[in-house]
Design a protein around this motif. Structure first.
Motif, mmCIF file in Angstrom:
data_model
loop_
_atom_site.group_PDB
_atom_site.id
_atom_site.type_symbol
_atom_site.label_atom_id
_atom_site.label_comp_id
_atom_site.label_asym_id
_atom_site.label_seq_id
_atom_site.Cartn_x
_atom_site.Cartn_y
_atom_site.Cartn_z
ATOM 1 N N UNK A 36 -5.373 -0.076 -2.408
ATOM 2 C CA UNK A 36 -5.966 -0.960 -1.392
ATOM 3 C C UNK A 36 -6.547 -2.192 -2.073
ATOM 4 N N UNK A 37 -6.338 -3.349 -1.454
ATOM 5 C CA UNK A 37 -6.952 -4.581 -1.916
ATOM 6 C C UNK A 37 -7.768 -5.186 -0.786
ATOM 7 N N UNK A 38 -9.016 -5.545 -1.100
ATOM 8 C CA UNK A 38 -9.902 -6.192 -0.129
ATOM 9 C C UNK A 38 -10.123 -7.660 -0.441
ATOM 10 N N UNK A 39 -9.352 -8.192 -1.409
ATOM 11 C CA UNK A 39 -9.521 -9.590 -1.791
ATOM 12 C C UNK A 39 -8.180 -10.322 -1.850
ATOM 13 N N UNK A 40 -7.304 -9.991 -0.929
ATOM 14 C CA UNK A 40 -6.044 -10.707 -0.844
ATOM 15 C C UNK A 40 -5.056 -10.402 -1.938
ATOM 16 N N UNK A 41 -5.191 -9.247 -2.570
ATOM 17 C CA UNK A 41 -4.254 -8.847 -3.602
ATOM 18 C C UNK A 41 -4.655 -9.212 -5.009
ATOM 19 N N UNK A 42 -5.863 -9.749 -5.207
ATOM 20 C CA UNK A 42 -6.303 -10.097 -6.565
ATOM 21 C C UNK A 42 -6.669 -8.859 -7.379
ATOM 22 N N UNK A 43 -7.217 -7.848 -6.730
ATOM 23 C CA UNK A 43 -7.568 -6.605 -7.414
ATOM 24 C C UNK A 43 -7.291 -5.441 -6.472
ATOM 25 N N UNK A 44 -7.126 -4.259 -7.070
ATOM 26 C CA UNK A 44 -6.695 -3.091 -6.300
ATOM 27 C C UNK A 44 -7.526 -1.878 -6.661
ATOM 28 N N UNK A 45 -7.701 -1.005 -5.682
ATOM 29 C CA UNK A 45 -8.408 0.263 -5.845
ATOM 30 C C UNK A 45 -7.469 1.387 -5.424
ATOM 31 N N UNK A 46 -7.416 2.444 -6.210
ATOM 32 C CA UNK A 46 -6.551 3.578 -5.892
ATOM 33 C C UNK A 46 -7.236 4.509 -4.907
ATOM 34 N N UNK A 47 -6.477 4.989 -3.939
ATOM 35 C CA UNK A 47 -6.951 5.945 -2.952
ATOM 36 C C UNK A 47 -5.989 7.127 -2.942
ATOM 37 N N UNK A 48 -6.168 8.094 -3.811
ATOM 38 C CA UNK A 48 -5.207 9.217 -3.855
ATOM 39 C C UNK A 48 -5.152 9.957 -2.520
ATOM 40 N N UNK A 49 -3.961 10.417 -2.173
ATOM 41 C CA UNK A 49 -3.747 11.153 -0.937
ATOM 42 C C UNK A 49 -3.165 12.520 -1.268
ATOM 43 N N UNK A 50 -3.069 13.427 -0.290
ATOM 44 C CA UNK A 50 -2.633 14.793 -0.595
ATOM 45 C C UNK A 50 -1.237 14.910 -1.180
ATOM 46 N N UNK A 51 -0.363 13.927 -0.919
ATOM 47 C CA UNK A 51 1.003 13.951 -1.452
ATOM 48 C C UNK A 51 1.491 12.513 -1.528
ATOM 49 N N UNK A 52 2.663 12.314 -2.120
ATOM 50 C CA UNK A 52 3.226 10.978 -2.210
ATOM 51 C C UNK A 52 3.407 10.376 -0.824
ATOM 52 N N UNK A 53 3.032 9.105 -0.684
ATOM 53 C CA UNK A 53 3.080 8.406 0.603
ATOM 54 C C UNK A 53 4.423 7.699 0.755
ATOM 55 N N UNK A 54 5.083 7.914 1.890
ATOM 56 C CA UNK A 54 6.350 7.259 2.195
ATOM 57 C C UNK A 54 6.218 6.193 3.271
ATOM 58 N N UNK A 55 5.171 6.268 4.099
ATOM 59 C CA UNK A 55 5.050 5.360 5.237
ATOM 60 C C UNK A 55 3.583 5.193 5.602
ATOM 61 N N UNK A 56 3.255 4.046 6.216
ATOM 62 C CA UNK A 56 1.885 3.736 6.614
ATOM 63 C C UNK A 56 1.872 3.127 8.013
ATOM 64 N N UNK A 57 0.793 3.386 8.749
ATOM 65 C CA UNK A 57 0.584 2.735 10.041
ATOM 66 C C UNK A 57 -0.906 2.542 10.263
#
Length: 310
Positions: free
Chosen positions: A60-81
């Protein structure tokens, strides 16, 4: 037209064992640092002004893509909504375990797979105007829906029959149009192009200009003027929430855009595209995974600039 005979063996694999009941996952935020820069981005989404990118993990980036934070999820993510009426809500389609829901921007997650067919969830969408209505596609199966934010699921549609075969659903978008049965269409990207179904979930059909409900009844052929290329897989598909007739599609041939709900298309960018997202309040602000890097356009795809490597 009926699908192949093996469909009855795959479509009904939908009852999980008791171990697949919904669970809650508390996930600490970790600063991104050691991940390889060339990890493939398979899905993108805006959550308000924040940008989400799914690789094998979720960042996730909260500054327009300048920096990123990892948010691990229960399994590999294939899609988002995401949905503009539910700040913080993220739906993730998973490589295993079905669907996961976050209500706090990705900090914690709940597994929502009870009743959903087993298999990789290649695409997810939240219905325009109905943020508790969720759609998911299961590889080798079809289109599933939940009317209670993922607490229960039912089969909505088989996979569409295109080019003499039943085709996988690779991308989903809920499009708010007056020509839908109640104003909403479900658009789907497949291995061979674009299709859609009104929210009556009665029949997959080609995208056509004019009053599409009349076309659904009459069976008229679609317009041959500037359609989305057929024969290519549609990796991602989005409708701009603030301008629903504006669509963007990610194909191996590049990024394509439509301003008339998918009846006609123009080529916005060359290159191999795996994901695309549009800002909820600005239909001209798009981000795409293009040739392995993240690119951004503020003018609907006319001009592009690179975001920081992830």
């Amino acid at each position: 037209m009926p699908g192949p005979s093996y469909l009855t063996l795959t479509r009904r694999r939908f009852l999980f064992s008791s171990g697949a009941a919904a669970g809650v996952f508390a996930l600490p935020k970790v600063l991104l640092g050691a991940e390889p820069a060339n990890s493939a981005v398979v899905a993108l989404a805006f959550a308000g002004d924040a940008l989400l990118a799914a690789r094998s993990d979720l960042i996730r980036s909260d500054d327009g893509g300048s920096s990123w934070t990892a948010l691990p999820v229960p399994a590999a993510v294939l899609a988002l909504a995401t949905h503009p009426e539910r700040p913080g809500r993220i739906i993730a389609g998973l490589a295993s375990g079905g669907v996961a829901l976050s209500e706090d921007g990705g900090r914690t997650w709940e597994g929502l797979s009870r009743g959903l067919a087993e298999g990789e969830v290649d695409a997810v969408a939240i219905a325009a105007g109905q943020p508790d209505m969720i759609y998911a596609t299961v590889r080798g199966d079809g289109l599933w829906k939940s009317e209670d934010a993922g607490q229960s699921w039912s089969l909505a549609m088989d996979r569409p029959w295109l080019k003499d075969a039943e085709r996988e659903l690779l991308a989903l978008a809920s499009v708010d149009l007056l020509t839908g049965m109640g104003g909403i269409w479900i658009y789907a990207g497949t291995e061979k192009g674009l299709t859609r179904v009104p929210d009556c979930l009665c029949r997959w059909q080609d995208v056509q200009p004019g009053n599409a409900m009349d076309a659904l009844v009459s069976g008229d052929a679609p317009s041959s003027v500037a359609p989305l290329p057929t024969g290519e897989p549609v990796h991602a598909l989005v409708s701009a929430p603030s301008a629903p007739e504006t669509l963007y599609a990610a194909l191996p041939s590049g990024i394509w855009t439509s301003s008339d709900a998918g009846a006609t298309w123009s080529h916005a960018a060359d290159g191999f595209v795996t994901a695309v997202a549009v800002h909820p309040a600005d239909p001209d602000h798009i981000v795409a995974s293009l040739d392995g890097g993240l690119m951004q356009s503020r003018d609907g795809g006319i001009n592009w600039s690179a975001l920081a490597a992830i």
